[in-house]
Design a protein around this motif. Structure first.
Motif, short mmCIF file in Angstrom:
data_model
loop_
_atom_site.label_atom_id
_atom_site.label_comp_id
_atom_site.label_asym_id
_atom_site.label_seq_id
_atom_site.Cartn_x
_atom_site.Cartn_y
_atom_site.Cartn_z
N ALA A 116 0.83 -1.20 0.00
CA ALA A 116 0.00 0.00 0.00
C ALA A 116 0.87 1.26 0.00
N ASN A 117 1.96 1.26 0.78
CA ASN A 117 2.83 2.44 0.84
C ASN A 117 3.56 2.69 -0.46
N PHE A 118 3.96 1.61 -1.13
CA PHE A 118 4.71 1.78 -2.38
C PHE A 118 3.81 2.28 -3.52
N GLU A 119 2.56 1.87 -3.48
CA GLU A 119 1.65 2.10 -4.61
C GLU A 119 1.75 3.53 -5.20
N PRO A 120 1.57 4.59 -4.36
CA PRO A 120 1.59 5.94 -4.95
C PRO A 120 2.98 6.37 -5.42
N GLN A 121 4.01 5.60 -5.05
CA GLN A 121 5.39 6.02 -5.39
C GLN A 121 5.93 5.30 -6.62
N LEU A 122 5.06 4.49 -7.24
CA LEU A 122 5.55 3.70 -8.38
C LEU A 122 5.39 4.47 -9.69
N ILE A 123 6.10 5.58 -9.78
CA ILE A 123 6.07 6.38 -11.01
C ILE A 123 7.49 6.41 -11.57
N LEU A 124 7.58 6.45 -12.89
CA LEU A 124 8.92 6.35 -13.48
C LEU A 124 9.67 7.69 -13.47
N GLU A 125 8.92 8.77 -13.32
CA GLU A 125 9.56 10.08 -13.32
C GLU A 125 10.58 10.16 -12.18
N PRO A 126 11.82 10.57 -12.47
CA PRO A 126 12.82 10.59 -11.40
C PRO A 126 12.52 11.68 -10.37
N PRO A 127 12.91 11.48 -9.13
CA PRO A 127 12.66 12.50 -8.10
C PRO A 127 13.50 13.74 -8.37
N ARG A 128 12.96 14.91 -8.00
CA ARG A 128 13.68 16.17 -8.30
C ARG A 128 14.40 16.71 -7.06
N SER A 129 13.62 16.96 -5.98
CA SER A 129 14.23 17.59 -4.79
C SER A 129 15.19 16.62 -4.12
N SER A 130 16.09 17.17 -3.31
CA SER A 130 17.04 16.29 -2.64
C SER A 130 16.31 15.39 -1.64
N LYS A 131 15.24 15.94 -1.06
CA LYS A 131 14.46 15.13 -0.11
C LYS A 131 13.82 13.94 -0.83
N ALA A 132 13.25 14.22 -2.01
CA ALA A 132 12.60 13.14 -2.79
C ALA A 132 13.63 12.11 -3.25
N GLU B 121 16.40 11.35 -1.69
CA GLU B 121 16.77 10.57 -0.50
C GLU B 121 15.71 9.49 -0.24
N GLN B 122 14.45 9.90 -0.36
CA GLN B 122 13.34 8.95 -0.16
C GLN B 122 13.41 7.82 -1.20
N SER C 284 11.46 0.93 -8.33
CA SER C 284 12.17 1.68 -7.28
C SER C 284 13.64 1.88 -7.64
N HIS C 285 14.25 0.88 -8.30
CA HIS C 285 15.64 1.05 -8.71
C HIS C 285 15.75 1.96 -9.94
N ALA C 286 14.75 1.91 -10.81
CA ALA C 286 14.76 2.79 -11.98
C ALA C 286 14.70 4.25 -11.55
N ARG C 287 13.98 4.51 -10.48
CA ARG C 287 13.83 5.90 -10.03
C ARG C 287 15.14 6.49 -9.52
N VAL C 288 16.05 5.63 -9.09
CA VAL C 288 17.37 6.14 -8.68
C VAL C 288 18.42 5.83 -9.77
N GLU C 289 17.90 5.50 -10.94
CA GLU C 289 18.73 5.24 -12.13
C GLU C 289 19.80 4.18 -11.89
N ASP C 290 19.41 3.19 -11.10
CA ASP C 290 20.30 2.04 -10.87
C ASP C 290 19.81 0.95 -11.82
N TRP C 291 20.28 1.03 -13.08
CA TRP C 291 19.63 0.29 -14.18
C TRP C 291 19.85 -1.21 -14.13
N GLN C 292 20.98 -1.65 -13.63
CA GLN C 292 21.21 -3.10 -13.62
C GLN C 292 20.18 -3.84 -12.75
#
Ligand code: ZN
Length: 345
Positions: A237-253, A255-256, A290-298
């Protein structure tokens, strides 16, 4: 998540058959001449404490098909508010109409299915409607009855799963783990992300107490299993709203997102540890995105591919499968670009 609805699932207490004393029938017992099934895949035979069950006739690998079955009766359910049971008078009428058109053999097969009803229902409701309610499955936007699949008993850590193929007009049951000849096949009738007590409450309405391997563990193991299922449910349930491919912009995002990537691996491991094969693909997709969002492609590509393999096995054409195919391709090509740029500098 399964397509089960509130009042439409299977139970298979079959009190008219004597049950063997051992929990696993010997091979000779599997020759019980009730329903031979398609050659070589499964055998219907007595299952300790459960009436009848469906058993593997030979060893199966993950993804092997156990059954493919066309519904003998399929109805468009009456509209009801979410979570409300269907009005049985309407269901019974719709089912009766379909039933009358069946061959005598098919009718007999339907009537041989077990059902669970309150004593009031037994006197004032058509038994056929209750058989349907007890054994039918959501089937696209309809509800269908599959008499052979209905014989598969429930377990809270099942070894098979199923899906509905609109194209083939069939429900398909397949192995989600390796299964040995003589082992009983199990599916789940309910959501499995519940504690043992919550699961039993859901199963009460089908009229049986679950004695599956997950429900009969020692107290400590039971507690650990309950905790894992509760954590998995919350994490999904917690992950659901965060499963977007757009990379995070702010440093806080950012980090999350880094924390999420780590947590997504723990989630996948937890689902595996609890042995909930039905939810592996869902967890792998979360780890991939979740790994794509931090561009950890492998790892993104590897998790997406693992999810894709499972979804493909389930149904090569489903939107879930196609999505994971797309993600895998994109992540692999990003991984390749990353490697190319690393080696060209
Ligand atoms: Zn159970």
């Amino acid at each position: 998540m399964r397509f089960h609805i509130i009042s439409v699932i299977s139970i298979f207490t079959f009190p008219t058959f004597a049950t063997p004393a051992t929990s696993k029938p010997a091979l000779w017992q599997l020759q019980y001449p009730i329903c031979p099934g398609p050659p070589g895949v499964y055998i219907v035979a007595p299952s300790a404490g459960k009436g009848l069950g469906v058993f593997a006739a030979h060893d199966l690998e993950i993804g092997d098909i156990v059954m493919r079955e066309t519904p003998v009766i399929k109805i468009v359910p009456p509209k009801v508010a979410k979570g409300r049971p269907y009005p049985m008078s309407i269901v019974s009428k719709l089912v009766r109409e379909e039933f009358e058109a069946l061959s005598p053999d098919a009718q007999e097969e339907v009537l041989s299915l077990t059902y669970h009803a309150s004593s009031a229902e037994k006197t004032n409701t058509d038994a056929l409607g209750i058989i349907f309610r007890t054994n039918a499955y959501n089937t696209g936007d309809k509800v269908g009855l599959f008499p052979k699949i209905a014989r598969i008993n429930h377990a809270c850590r099942p070894n098979t799963s199923y899906y509905w193929s609109e194209k083939l007009n069939k429900r398909i049951v397949y192995a989600t783990r390796k299964i040995k000849a003589g082992e009983e096949f199990f599916v789940s009738y309910i959501s499995l992300l519940l504690t043992q007590e919550e699961r039993q409450k859901q199963l009460d309405r089908y009229g049986f107490t679950c004695h599956c391997e997950a429900c009969t563990q020692e107290r400590e193991a039971q507690q650990a299993s309950d905790n894992r299922r509760t954590i998995i449910k919350k994490a999904f349930a917690n992950f659901e709203p965060q499963l977007i491919l757009e990379p995070p912009r702010s440093s806080k995002a950012k980090e999350q997102a880094r924390k999420n990537a780590k947590a997504s691996v723990q989630l996948a491991e937890l689902v595996q540890e609890e042995g909930l094969a039905d939810y592996y693909a869902k967890a792998y997709r979360i780890a991939a995105i979740s790994h794509a969002r931090v561009e950890d492609w492998q790892p993104a590509a590897i998790w997406a591919n693992r999810g894709y393999e499972l979804r493909y096995m389930e149904d090569p054409q489903s939107p879930n499968t196609l999505e994971l195919y797309q993600l895998t391709s994109t992540f692999i090509s990003n991984w390749e670009s990353e490697l190319r740029s690393r080696f060209s500098t």
